[in-house]
Design an enzyme around this catalytic site. Sequence first.
Site, PDB file in Angstrom:
ATOM      1  N   ASP A  12      -4.741  -4.986 -17.671  1.00  0.00           N
ATOM      2  CA  ASP A  12      -3.796  -3.771 -17.908  1.00  0.00           C
ATOM      3  C   ASP A  12      -4.085  -3.295 -19.339  1.00  0.00           C
ATOM      4  O   ASP A  12      -3.054  -2.690 -20.124  1.00  0.00           O
ATOM      5  CB  ASP A  12      -2.593  -4.132 -17.714  1.00  0.00           C
ATOM      6  CG  ASP A  12      -2.237  -4.524 -16.240  1.00  0.00           C
ATOM      7  OD1 ASP A  12      -2.808  -4.050 -15.356  1.00  0.00           O
ATOM      8  OD2 ASP A  12      -1.305  -5.695 -16.247  1.00  0.00           O
ATOM      9  N   LEU A  71     -11.092  -7.869 -12.064  1.00  0.00           N
ATOM     10  CA  LEU A  71     -12.281  -7.412 -12.001  1.00  0.00           C
ATOM     11  C   LEU A  71     -13.228  -7.873 -13.030  1.00  0.00           C
ATOM     12  O   LEU A  71     -12.580  -7.789 -14.184  1.00  0.00           O
ATOM     13  CB  LEU A  71     -12.753  -5.988 -11.693  1.00  0.00           C
ATOM     14  CG  LEU A  71     -12.179  -5.501 -10.372  1.00  0.00           C
ATOM     15  CD1 LEU A  71     -12.149  -3.974 -10.151  1.00  0.00           C
ATOM     16  CD2 LEU A  71     -12.970  -5.999  -9.050  1.00  0.00           C
ATOM     17  N   MET A 120      -4.589  -7.492  -6.566  1.00  0.00           N
ATOM     18  CA  MET A 120      -4.072  -8.253  -7.492  1.00  0.00           C
ATOM     19  C   MET A 120      -5.254  -9.349  -8.015  1.00  0.00           C
ATOM     20  O   MET A 120      -5.147 -10.551  -8.069  1.00  0.00           O
ATOM     21  CB  MET A 120      -3.136  -9.276  -6.541  1.00  0.00           C
ATOM     22  CG  MET A 120      -1.862  -8.516  -6.178  1.00  0.00           C
ATOM     23  SD  MET A 120      -1.051  -7.733  -7.381  1.00  0.00           S
ATOM     24  CE  MET A 120      -0.089  -9.164  -8.102  1.00  0.00           C
ATOM     25  N   ASN A 176      -6.370   2.227 -12.572  1.00  0.00           N
ATOM     26  CA  ASN A 176      -5.284   1.291 -12.003  1.00  0.00           C
ATOM     27  C   ASN A 176      -4.000   1.881 -12.139  1.00  0.00           C
ATOM     28  O   ASN A 176      -3.684   2.676 -13.155  1.00  0.00           O
ATOM     29  CB  ASN A 176      -5.531  -0.230 -12.765  1.00  0.00           C
ATOM     30  CG  ASN A 176      -4.466  -1.083 -12.124  1.00  0.00           C
ATOM     31  OD1 ASN A 176      -4.097  -1.033 -11.101  1.00  0.00           O
ATOM     32  ND2 ASN A 176      -3.677  -1.830 -13.320  1.00  0.00           N
ATOM     33  N   GLY A 197       0.730  -1.200  -0.009  1.00  0.00           N
ATOM     34  CA  GLY A 197       0.024   0.115  -0.090  1.00  0.00           C
ATOM     35  C   GLY A 197       0.838   1.256   0.199  1.00  0.00           C
ATOM     36  O   GLY A 197       0.373   2.208   0.387  1.00  0.00           O
ATOM     37  N   HIS A 199       0.043   0.875 -13.163  1.00  0.00           N
ATOM     38  CA  HIS A 199       0.946  -0.336 -13.558  1.00  0.00           C
ATOM     39  C   HIS A 199       2.181   0.071 -13.695  1.00  0.00           C
ATOM     40  O   HIS A 199       2.504   1.013 -14.288  1.00  0.00           O
ATOM     41  CB  HIS A 199       0.215  -0.911 -14.753  1.00  0.00           C
ATOM     42  CG  HIS A 199       0.982  -2.253 -15.075  1.00  0.00           C
ATOM     43  ND1 HIS A 199       0.691  -3.359 -14.648  1.00  0.00           N
ATOM     44  CD2 HIS A 199       1.891  -2.482 -16.285  1.00  0.00           C
ATOM     45  CE1 HIS A 199       1.599  -4.266 -15.247  1.00  0.00           C
ATOM     46  NE2 HIS A 199       2.333  -3.698 -16.242  1.00  0.00           N
ATOM     47  N   ARG A 202     -17.512 -15.285  -7.934  1.00  0.00           N
ATOM     48  CA  ARG A 202     -16.904 -14.062  -8.253  1.00  0.00           C
ATOM     49  C   ARG A 202     -17.969 -13.149  -8.097  1.00  0.00           C
ATOM     50  O   ARG A 202     -17.712 -12.126  -7.630  1.00  0.00           O
ATOM     51  CB  ARG A 202     -16.265 -13.918  -9.603  1.00  0.00           C
ATOM     52  CG  ARG A 202     -15.426 -12.949  -9.861  1.00  0.00           C
ATOM     53  CD  ARG A 202     -14.054 -13.088 -10.566  1.00  0.00           C
ATOM     54  NE  ARG A 202     -14.521 -13.013 -12.140  1.00  0.00           N
ATOM     55  CZ  ARG A 202     -13.579 -12.595 -12.833  1.00  0.00           C
ATOM     56  NH1 ARG A 202     -12.337 -12.223 -12.541  1.00  0.00           N
ATOM     57  NH2 ARG A 202     -13.822 -12.650 -14.178  1.00  0.00           N
TER      58      ARG A 202
END
Length: 205
Positions: free
Chosen positions: A148, A96, A93, A110, A15, A112, A68
């Site tokens: 990604d 979705l 990790m 996000n 974090g 990356h 899920r």
Amino acid sequence: MGNKINLAVFISGNGTNLQAIIDSIKAGRVEAELKMVISDKKNAYGLVRAEKAGIENIFIDPADFNSRQGYEKELLDYLDKKNIDLVALAGFMRLLSPYFINQFSGKIMNIHPSLLPSFPGLHAQRQALEYGVKVSGCTVHFVDEGMDTGPIILQAPVPVYSDDTEERLASRIREKEHELYPEAIQLFAENRLTIQGRKVYINQP
Ligand code: GRF
């Protein structure tokens, strides 16, 4: 300057990006209220960071759900309760599903640790070293159904040196991430991001 957005951050680990977001909000560089931090890992240190900052932090165990969709519905319920405007994935990790993404379309970011579309997925820094690139960096993007692959908001380059280890490169990239993510969130808070197809336009204030 408009009203503050309601922000949720999803994490799985240390974090440090979450910390950068917390610090940027505190310093007034990001006009958001961080309403909650959600982790899919019980021992994620990011939960401790949130606790120390007085932010609601929740561990939701995906293993408690038999699908899920069930797990993601629980996430969505939490977001609904706090009227969340933006979800920032920060080392979360987990991919979705369209079920979640469709309900939060254009409102999930996000970060990356590479210059996408190079080196998506796991171990982006190792991939960059093994490929032999001279420049890598980090990317903040909106999340779509791929790994990604969503529309790119901001990118920053970072040099790769011939004697780099994965750890050294990762920490050089991480420093950049800590500047870039708050900046992207602030652009969203100022309502300056327009998504058109693959492209994100940054509007003047
Ligand atoms: C970062 O490198 C980010 O780019 C990737 O996961 C890492 C999270 O690091 N998605 P931290 O937990 O924020 O320190």
